[in-house]
Design a protein around this motif. Structure first.
Motif, short mmCIF file in Angstrom:
data_model
loop_
_atom_site.label_atom_id
_atom_site.label_comp_id
_atom_site.label_asym_id
_atom_site.label_seq_id
_atom_site.Cartn_x
_atom_site.Cartn_y
_atom_site.Cartn_z
N MET A 1 8.87 -11.59 29.55
CA MET A 1 9.66 -11.43 28.34
C MET A 1 10.05 -12.81 27.79
SD MET A 1 12.54 -8.65 28.89
CE MET A 1 12.28 -6.97 29.13
N PRO A 2 9.87 -13.02 26.49
CA PRO A 2 10.27 -14.30 25.90
C PRO A 2 11.79 -14.31 25.61
CG PRO A 2 9.20 -12.94 24.26
CD PRO A 2 9.14 -12.18 25.56
N TYR A 3 12.41 -15.42 25.91
CA TYR A 3 13.83 -15.60 25.63
C TYR A 3 13.99 -16.82 24.73
CZ TYR A 3 14.45 -12.41 29.52
OH TYR A 3 14.39 -11.32 30.35
N ILE A 4 15.01 -16.77 23.92
CA ILE A 4 15.28 -17.88 23.02
C ILE A 4 16.78 -18.16 23.05
CG2 ILE A 4 15.56 -16.43 20.97
CD1 ILE A 4 14.11 -18.72 19.43
N LYS A 5 17.12 -19.44 22.89
CA LYS A 5 18.53 -19.81 22.89
C LYS A 5 19.09 -19.70 21.46
CE LYS A 5 19.78 -23.38 25.42
NZ LYS A 5 19.81 -24.71 26.05
N LEU A 6 20.36 -19.41 21.37
CA LEU A 6 21.03 -19.29 20.08
C LEU A 6 20.93 -20.60 19.31
CD1 LEU A 6 22.87 -17.83 18.05
CD2 LEU A 6 24.81 -18.49 19.45
N SER A 7 21.07 -21.72 19.99
CA SER A 7 21.01 -23.02 19.31
C SER A 7 19.63 -23.24 18.68
CB SER A 7 21.32 -24.14 20.29
OG SER A 7 20.50 -24.06 21.44
N GLN A 8 18.56 -22.73 19.31
CA GLN A 8 17.22 -22.86 18.74
C GLN A 8 17.04 -21.90 17.56
OE1 GLN A 8 15.03 -21.87 22.23
NE2 GLN A 8 14.82 -24.00 22.91
N GLN A 9 17.63 -20.71 17.67
CA GLN A 9 17.47 -19.71 16.61
C GLN A 9 18.21 -20.13 15.34
OE1 GLN A 9 15.40 -17.19 17.23
NE2 GLN A 9 15.58 -16.43 15.15
N ILE A 10 19.35 -20.79 15.49
CA ILE A 10 20.12 -21.22 14.33
C ILE A 10 19.35 -22.24 13.50
CG2 ILE A 10 22.14 -22.64 13.74
CD1 ILE A 10 23.80 -20.86 15.42
N GLU A 11 18.48 -23.02 14.15
CA GLU A 11 17.68 -23.99 13.43
C GLU A 11 16.71 -23.31 12.47
OE1 GLU A 11 15.81 -26.34 16.44
OE2 GLU A 11 17.69 -27.24 17.09
N LYS A 12 16.40 -22.03 12.70
CA LYS A 12 15.48 -21.29 11.85
C LYS A 12 16.16 -20.67 10.63
CE LYS A 12 12.52 -20.06 15.74
NZ LYS A 12 11.97 -18.94 16.53
N LEU A 13 17.48 -20.76 10.54
CA LEU A 13 18.19 -20.19 9.40
C LEU A 13 17.82 -20.95 8.13
CD1 LEU A 13 21.81 -19.62 10.75
CD2 LEU A 13 20.16 -17.88 10.12
N GLN A 14 17.65 -20.21 7.04
CA GLN A 14 17.33 -20.85 5.76
C GLN A 14 18.55 -21.53 5.16
OE1 GLN A 14 15.65 -17.77 3.34
NE2 GLN A 14 13.74 -17.73 4.48
N ASN A 15 19.75 -21.02 5.46
CA ASN A 15 20.97 -21.59 4.93
C ASN A 15 21.87 -21.99 6.11
OD1 ASN A 15 23.17 -22.31 3.46
ND2 ASN A 15 23.57 -20.31 2.58
N PRO A 16 21.81 -23.23 6.57
CA PRO A 16 22.60 -23.64 7.74
C PRO A 16 24.11 -23.59 7.52
CG PRO A 16 21.39 -25.51 6.85
CD PRO A 16 20.96 -24.31 6.08
N GLN A 17 24.56 -23.58 6.25
CA GLN A 17 26.00 -23.48 5.99
C GLN A 17 26.55 -22.10 6.35
OE1 GLN A 17 27.23 -26.69 5.90
NE2 GLN A 17 28.69 -25.78 4.52
N ARG A 18 25.70 -21.13 6.59
CA ARG A 18 26.15 -19.79 6.98
C ARG A 18 25.96 -19.56 8.47
NH1 ARG A 18 27.13 -16.03 3.14
NH2 ARG A 18 28.40 -15.32 4.86
N SER A 19 25.80 -20.62 9.26
CA SER A 19 25.56 -20.47 10.69
C SER A 19 26.74 -19.81 11.40
CB SER A 19 25.25 -21.83 11.33
OG SER A 19 26.32 -22.72 11.12
N ASP A 20 27.96 -20.05 10.93
CA ASP A 20 29.12 -19.41 11.56
C ASP A 20 29.09 -17.90 11.34
OD1 ASP A 20 29.57 -19.84 8.83
OD2 ASP A 20 31.74 -19.82 9.09
N ALA A 21 28.67 -17.46 10.16
CA ALA A 21 28.56 -16.03 9.87
C ALA A 21 27.44 -15.41 10.71
CB ALA A 21 28.29 -15.80 8.39
N PHE A 22 26.35 -16.16 10.93
CA PHE A 22 25.26 -15.66 11.76
C PHE A 22 25.73 -15.44 13.19
CE2 PHE A 22 21.80 -16.58 14.74
CZ PHE A 22 20.98 -15.50 14.46
N VAL A 23 26.46 -16.41 13.73
CA VAL A 23 26.97 -16.28 15.10
C VAL A 23 27.89 -15.07 15.21
CG1 VAL A 23 28.42 -17.38 16.86
CG2 VAL A 23 26.69 -18.71 15.65
#
Length: 150
Positions: A1-23
């Motif tokens: 099974m593939p696992y990914i870290k939250l810190s790596q997934q946040i880098e894929k967000l198109q709008n990094p200013q909404r990273s707090d809402a994503f978390v």
């Protein structure tokens, strides 16, 4: 099974200013059982920059990292959340001018209805303010009678 870290997934967000809402949404999805994830002991800084009121200072927040089970359901969930967190660019607001009304960019009937509503609200506010002041002044002033002294 593939696992990914939250810190790596946040880098894929198109709008990094909404990273707090994503978390916040990711944590809610894990709590409700939609997704599988586990917390890790390390922390990372969010790419969002927060600014303090009254000053030009900016700071960033750090959150606990998580390991996420990267299933196809997670990928679908991530694409949906990423779309929701990315604002749609409408090209800015169309200014109210005669040229824009004649060009059909602004609906004149809607503009007239909004103006009428605004003017009615302003008039009503003025009337209630005037009647409240009038009723406050309408109370008969207490007459001062001086007692005649002998």
């Amino acid at each position: 099974m593939p696992y990914i870290k939250l810190s790596q997934q946040i880098e894929k967000l198109q709008n990094p200013q909404r990273s707090d809402a994503f978390v916040k949404q990711l944590r809610a999805a894990v709590r409700e059982g939609e997704l599988d994830a586990g917390e890790l002991p390390e922390r990372f800084a969010l790419p969002k920059s927060f600014s303090k009121r009254g000053g030009g200072e900016c700071y960033s927040r750090s959150v606990r990292d998580m390991v996420i089970d990267a299933t196809p359901e997670f990928e679908v969930w991530f694409e949906r959340i990423n779309r929701e967190l990315t604002p749609l660019r409408t090209g800015g607001k169309v200014h109210t001018t005669v040229e824009n009304i004649e060009a059909g960019l602004i609906d004149f009937k809607t503009l007239a209805a909004q103006t009428r509503q605004k003017m009615t609200a302003s008039y009503t506010k003025g009337q209630t303010l005037g009647t409240s002041r009038a009723s406050a002044n309408a109370k008969a002033p207490v007459k001062k009678t001086s007692a005649k002294r002998k």
